[in-house]
Motif scaffolding. Structure first.
Motif, PDB file in Angstrom:
ATOM      1  N   GLY A  13     -19.718   5.531  -1.669  1.00 43.99           N
ATOM      2  CA  GLY A  13     -20.313   6.558  -0.839  1.00 43.99           C
ATOM      3  C   GLY A  13     -21.625   6.138  -0.200  1.00 43.99           C
ATOM      4  N   GLY A  14     -22.074   6.918   0.787  1.00 41.37           N
ATOM      5  CA  GLY A  14     -23.364   6.684   1.393  1.00 41.37           C
ATOM      6  C   GLY A  14     -23.383   5.684   2.519  1.00 41.37           C
ATOM      7  N   VAL A  26     -19.256  10.932  16.765  1.00 44.58           N
ATOM      8  CA  VAL A  26     -20.469  11.643  17.190  1.00 44.58           C
ATOM      9  C   VAL A  26     -20.968  12.548  16.078  1.00 44.58           C
ATOM     10  CG1 VAL A  26     -21.358  13.403  18.774  1.00 44.58           C
ATOM     11  CG2 VAL A  26     -19.941  11.518  19.645  1.00 44.58           C
ATOM     12  N   VAL A  27     -20.030  13.270  15.427  1.00 46.53           N
ATOM     13  CA  VAL A  27     -20.429  14.189  14.357  1.00 46.53           C
ATOM     14  C   VAL A  27     -21.069  13.420  13.207  1.00 46.53           C
ATOM     15  CG1 VAL A  27     -19.544  15.723  12.549  1.00 46.53           C
ATOM     16  CG2 VAL A  27     -18.782  16.001  14.904  1.00 46.53           C
ATOM     17  N   PHE A  76     -24.939  17.658  10.250  1.00 48.82           N
ATOM     18  CA  PHE A  76     -23.910  17.619   9.218  1.00 48.82           C
ATOM     19  C   PHE A  76     -23.625  16.175   8.798  1.00 48.82           C
ATOM     20  CE2 PHE A  76     -19.289  17.078   8.466  1.00 48.82           C
ATOM     21  CZ  PHE A  76     -19.234  17.680   7.223  1.00 48.82           C
ATOM     22  N   GLY A  77     -23.549  15.270   9.789  1.00 45.16           N
ATOM     23  CA  GLY A  77     -23.311  13.860   9.498  1.00 45.16           C
ATOM     24  C   GLY A  77     -24.401  13.275   8.605  1.00 45.16           C
ATOM     25  N   PHE A  87     -14.784  10.749   6.148  1.00 45.85           N
ATOM     26  CA  PHE A  87     -15.836  11.708   5.790  1.00 45.85           C
ATOM     27  C   PHE A  87     -15.883  11.899   4.279  1.00 45.85           C
ATOM     28  CE2 PHE A  87     -15.570  12.765  10.245  1.00 45.85           C
ATOM     29  CZ  PHE A  87     -16.861  13.141  10.553  1.00 45.85           C
ATOM     30  N   VAL A  88     -14.689  12.066   3.669  1.00 44.23           N
ATOM     31  CA  VAL A  88     -14.632  12.301   2.222  1.00 44.23           C
ATOM     32  C   VAL A  88     -15.219  11.113   1.467  1.00 44.23           C
ATOM     33  CG1 VAL A  88     -13.079  12.564   0.257  1.00 44.23           C
ATOM     34  CG2 VAL A  88     -12.670  13.861   2.339  1.00 44.23           C
ATOM     35  N   ILE A  89     -14.819   9.896   1.860  1.00 43.47           N
ATOM     36  CA  ILE A  89     -15.257   8.713   1.113  1.00 43.47           C
ATOM     37  C   ILE A  89     -16.752   8.466   1.312  1.00 43.47           C
ATOM     38  CG2 ILE A  89     -14.967   6.203   0.903  1.00 43.47           C
ATOM     39  CD1 ILE A  89     -12.031   6.553   1.216  1.00 43.47           C
TER      40      ILE A  89
END
Lengths: 342, 320
Positions: A284-285, A202-203, A209-210, A82-84
């Motif tokens: 990112g992204g 799933v998130v 949020f995802g 998530f962070v990366i």
């Protein structure tokens, strides 16, 4: 870095689409496939070679051992993904993993609930502070989480009388069972990890949020203009990363029935490697949860094979992991460049 | 007149604030020295100054290379592993005489730097990842070459590690000479100016026709060489090669020294004087806490706070 990168990338894609729509899309699709499934192919090849070379590789004991030892790193790598994807990095996870383990072992004398909640609260709080400093004070993620790494290690040392005290978990407690019991022949930590990965996937893929996580990592300014809550998203991912590291530490303490203080050194590097090998871009992204799992498994299989060779010690493990990371990153950069400009 | 005076006051205050931010690291060192002079027994003694200076020398040398890497908008995480590699190479080649061993060790460091620089300059890998890979692989390689601690018994190395010239330890002289050389390079040479231009804006430097790749590769080769020299000096001082623990967390100390010294992480600016002061500040902070019987864990917590505070201050400075 992402800020300066993104506009360039956007124009490149636009140019590609205009000038060479057919050829580019095919090369694009191929390199995207390579980026997504390269690690999986490497994993399958490694497993095939290993099982043909070593009789002991495909035994139940060895697989079970690999699965459980992968589980802790996998939980850390889940938060790191998530962070990366937001274009950040979290160097504090190794220290938080160790701190979580010690706090869980210390807390286990007051019951399983304390053993789980205490590390989650402390590591989640440190993650939250990381997120606040990065998102609100706009400090570099790399330097903030570096400070958090020192801080967590310092707290760990003062909790354990400079590392001389080891807290043990009562082997009959429910908490110890959580780490050591098996369900259908598979360790409970593995089940917990699997559940967390499904939840994480799933998130990231299906929740609002995802979407924000991808948007922030793709182009922060554009995300802000579109109305994505950039700061809140960043704060959340660092908190999630801290929680994951703390939980992984707690599960590890339950498995080892003690809070070992020297664990977690270099774990942030292993986690970052796993995520990157799994196809998530450090800029990112772009990235996905399942890739990180494949990355963790690949790292663990390589370690296992090196252990099987026996005469090679752990030093070679480091050489191979480092070289492997370099190769994967080089390949990824090439594929990524191809995708952007033919 | 009154109006002018009124207008001037806030400007002066702002300038004062900027001065404090700019020279905060020197102020920090001064405060620590004062506090120690008053509260720490035996702090003001030639013996103690010598000890502190010898301890700060390797960190400072590594931090000089780190300052160049950060100035080019990069970072070098492999420095600790390069120190370990250098100590292993010393032990392996000491049989051929100390000079050859030192040359091989420095060449080894430069080779790692070349690998880092090539990944960054030619393939476009992010510095943090490229040097991360070399950090993992380098430590492994050091342990492959020399699996455990080994004593270094060599008169030449002993002189290097504990000898002095006119009462100043060799280690301190070498560190000071290297600091001057790097400061000169940054301020007065073409390479230095190109490095800062690249750190400021790589696309702009590229458009201006600067040899971006060559400069970037050179930055990491120099950083590797400096880390290897630090490894040589640390080996000489300890009279032992310990590839397992030599240089662990060195990258953090070096980055801290550079950042605390006022070099922005965003590149384009290098402050060598500040880096020297930053290294001294961290050393004094550690020594102060230890002298007053505070546990070592506190130094890590203190270092974390100092890093965040320094980066916050730098951010304010950048905003103006």
């Amino acid at each position: 870095m992402t800020d300066t990168d993104s506009p360039v990338r956007a124009t490149d894609t636009a140019r590609t689409a205009e000038e060479e729509p057919l050829g580019a899309s095919r090369a694009e699709r191929l390199s995207a496939l390579g980026q997504q499934h390269g690690a999986l192919v490497a994993l399958i090849v490694m497993v095939l070679v290993a099982s043909l070379t070593f009789d002991s590789f495909l035994t139940g004991d060895n697989l079970e051992n690999m699965a459980v030892s992968s589980a802790f790193l996998a939980v850390v790598a889940l938060g790191m993904t998530f962070v990366i994807v937001t274009g950040g990095i979290d160097l504090s996870v190794g220290s938080l993993f160790a701190l979580g383990g010690v706090l869980a072992a210390w807390g286990s004398r007051y019951g399983t609930l304390v053993a789980l909640l205490l590390p989650l609260a402390v590591c989640g709080l440190i993650g939250l502070v990381n997120g606040l400093l990065i998102a609100r004070a706009r400090l570099a993620p790399f330097i903030v989480t570096l400070a958090a790494m020192l801080l967590a290690r310092g707290i760990l040392l003062s909790v354990t009388d400079e590392g001389s005290t080891t807290y043990l978990v009562d082997e009959k407690s429910f908490f110890a069972h959580l780490g050591q019991d098996k369900l259908l022949g598979i360790g409970v930590p593995v089940w917990i990890t699997a559940a967390l990965f499904v939840l994480g996937a799933v998130v990231l893929r299906r929740s609002r949020f995802g979407q924000y996580v991808y948007a922030v990592g793709g182009n922060e300014d554009a995300a802000a203009l579109m109305g994505a809550p950039v700061a809140r998203t960043k704060i959340t991912v660092y908190t999630v990363s801290g929680l994951c590291a703390g939980l992984a530490g707690a599960l590890n303490a339950a498995w080892l029935v003690s809070g070992v203080t020297i664990l977690g050194n270099g774990m942030e590097l292993e986690a970052i490697s796993a995520v990157v090998i799994g196809g998530t871009l450090l800029t990112g992204g772009f990235g996905f949860i399942s890739g990180s799992l494949v990355g963790v498994l690949l790292l663990k299989v390589i370690q296992n094979v090196i252990n099987q060779i026996g005469s090679l010690d752990s030093a070679y493990q480091q050489v191979v992991s480092g070289a492997f990371l370099a190769v994967v990153v080089v390949a990824q950069t090439w594929l990524g460049r191809r995708r952007r400009a033919p | 007149m009154t109006e002018l005076a009124l207008r001037r006051t806030p400007v002066d205050r702002e300038r004062l604030l900027r001065l404090v931010q700019e020279y905060g690291v020197y102020l920090g060192v001064a405060v620590l020295v004062l506090v120690n002079t008053v509260f720490t027994p035996h702090f003001v003694s030639g013996e103690n100054f010598r000890t502190q200076a010898v301890q700060v020398a390797p960190v400072l040398i590594v931090a000089l290379g780190m300052a160049l890497a950060i100035g080019s908008e990069g970072v070098d995480l492999s420095v600790g592993s390069v120190m370990a590699l250098s100590t292993s190479l010393i032990s392996l080649y000491l049989g051929y005489g100390p000079w050859l061993a030192i040359i091989v060790a420095v060449l080894g460091g430069m080779a790692v730097g070349l690998a880092n620089g090539s990944l960054i300059a030619f393939i476009g890998v992010q510095p943090i990842v490229a040097t991360l890979a070399l950090m993992v692989a380098g430590r492994g390689l050091a342990l492959v070459l020399l699996p455990q601690l080994k004593d270094v018994r060599d008169p030449g190395m002993a002189t290097l590690g504990s000898g002095d010239l006119l009462g100043i330890p060799h280690l301190v002289l070498i560190a000071a000479a290297l600091a001057l050389a790097v400061a000169f390079t940054v301020r007065r040479t073409t390479f230095g100016r190109q490095l800062l231009a690249i750190g400021d804006s790589r696309p702009a430097a590229q458009l201006a026709g600067l040899p971006v790749r060559r400069v970037l590769i050179l930055v990491y080769v120099v950083s590797g060489a400096l880390a290897a020299i630090a490894g040589v000096l640390a080996t000489a001082r300890l009279s032992a090669s310990d590839p397992t623990s030599l240089g662990t967390l060195m990258e953090l100390s070096a980055i801290t020294a550079v950042v605390v010294g006022g070099t922005p992480l965003s590149g384009g600016r290098v402050r060598i004087g500040g880096t020297v002061a930053g290294a001294v500040l961290i050393q004094l902070l550690t020594a102060t806490l230890i002298k007053h019987d505070l546990p070592p864990s506190w130094t890590q917590i203190a270092q974390a706070v100092v890093i965040v505070a320094a980066v916050c201050a730098a951010r304010e400075r950048g905003k103006r």
